[in-house]
Design a protein around this motif. Structure first.
Motif, short mmCIF file in Angstrom:
data_model
loop_
_atom_site.label_atom_id
_atom_site.label_comp_id
_atom_site.label_asym_id
_atom_site.label_seq_id
_atom_site.Cartn_x
_atom_site.Cartn_y
_atom_site.Cartn_z
N ILE A 198 0.87 -1.17 0.00
CA ILE A 198 0.00 0.00 0.00
C ILE A 198 0.91 1.23 0.00
CG2 ILE A 198 -1.76 1.31 1.26
CD1 ILE A 198 -2.55 -1.36 2.59
N LYS A 199 0.72 2.11 -0.97
CA LYS A 199 1.57 3.30 -1.07
C LYS A 199 0.69 4.55 -1.02
CE LYS A 199 5.69 4.86 -3.58
NZ LYS A 199 6.58 4.55 -4.72
N LYS A 200 1.07 5.50 -0.15
CA LYS A 200 0.27 6.70 0.03
C LYS A 200 1.14 7.95 -0.13
CE LYS A 200 -2.95 4.68 3.38
NZ LYS A 200 -3.62 4.91 4.67
N TYR A 201 0.56 8.93 -0.81
CA TYR A 201 1.20 10.25 -0.92
C TYR A 201 0.39 11.22 -0.07
CZ TYR A 201 2.54 14.78 -2.84
OH TYR A 201 2.96 16.07 -2.97
N VAL A 202 1.03 11.88 0.87
CA VAL A 202 0.36 12.77 1.80
C VAL A 202 0.98 14.15 1.67
CG1 VAL A 202 -0.28 13.19 4.21
CG2 VAL A 202 0.03 10.83 3.39
N GLU A 203 0.14 15.15 1.42
CA GLU A 203 0.62 16.52 1.29
C GLU A 203 -0.08 17.39 2.32
OE1 GLU A 203 1.52 19.89 -2.13
OE2 GLU A 203 0.19 18.22 -2.57
N ARG A 204 0.69 18.07 3.16
CA ARG A 204 0.13 18.93 4.19
C ARG A 204 -0.25 20.28 3.60
NH1 ARG A 204 4.11 19.54 8.83
NH2 ARG A 204 5.05 21.06 7.42
N SER A 205 -1.43 20.76 3.96
CA SER A 205 -1.89 22.06 3.47
C SER A 205 -0.95 23.17 3.93
CB SER A 205 -3.31 22.35 3.97
OG SER A 205 -3.66 23.69 3.74
#
Length: 209
Positions: A198-205
């Motif tokens: 499982i691969k996730k890309y997370v970008e903080r506002s």
């Protein structure tokens, strides 16, 4: 009198403003479907657990080179379904993962397939055995669960969960890797090994929201 009236009006306006601010900080709770996919933090969650378990169990039944372990077992035992126990799932990742919930999802997926039987874990068996022993002394003879006829497992599913994180500024990519092995309890042979990622890309506002 005018000065007093102005002071009262200012006090009333201040109180009204306080009520508005307090109301704006209230908590709102909305009920949603348990199946709805929501990622707030990007960390491992219930959707990851359920989807990974479903994918892994589907893969365990797929043949590799030659016949699958299921086909070999059925041929050797007159078409009888094998019995599975889900063993230890070790969390080797960088975050807390509730592995007990993942074990339950694996058991649910196996039972839902209709192709295998699933037996209780070691912890669960202890409670069941205590109840069965108590029945021998306290339950009516025609209602007692019999001793010594537990169903033994033919195979044990074991595995590890690992994670790798790459972070830069307000962005990060996290990869969860689940490695699973199905072991023949009689011979210790590894009948099947599989992997799910499982691969996730997370970008903080940029506003910190």
């Amino acid at each position: 009198m005018k000065t007093q009236a102005r002071a009262l009006r200012r006090a009333a306006l201040a109180l009204a403003g306080l009520v508005v601010v307090s109301g704006g900080c209230g908590k709102q709770v909305t009920r949603i479907s348990p199946d709805q996919q929501i990622d707030l933090s990007g960390r491992w969650n219930d959707v990851d657990s359920r989807q990974a378990a479903d994918a892994i169990i589907r893969e365990t039944f797929q043949p590799r080179a030659g016949e699958s372990w299921m086909t070999e077992y059925a041929r050797a035992h007159g078409g009888r379904r094998p019995t599975i126990i889900v063993g230890a799932i070790r969390n080797r990742s960088m975050e807390h993962i509730p592995v007990n919930g993942f074990v339950r999802d694996l058991e649910r997926a196996y039972l839902g397939s209709g192709q295998v039987q699933v037996v209780a874990s070691a912890d669960e068996r202890g409670e069941v055995r205590a109840e069965r022993e108590d029945q021998q002394q306290n339950a009516a003879a025609d209602t007692r669960a019999r001793m010594g006829i537990e169903r033994g497992a033919n195979y044990m599913l074991q595995g590890d969960i690992e994670s790798v994180e790459d972070r830069e500024g307000g962005r990060r990519v996290v990869l969860y890797q689940i490695d699973m092995t199905l072991v023949n309890l009689e011979t210790n042979a590894k009948e099947w090994t599989g992997q799910h990622k499982i691969k996730k890309y997370v970008e903080r506002s940029r506003f910190g929201l």
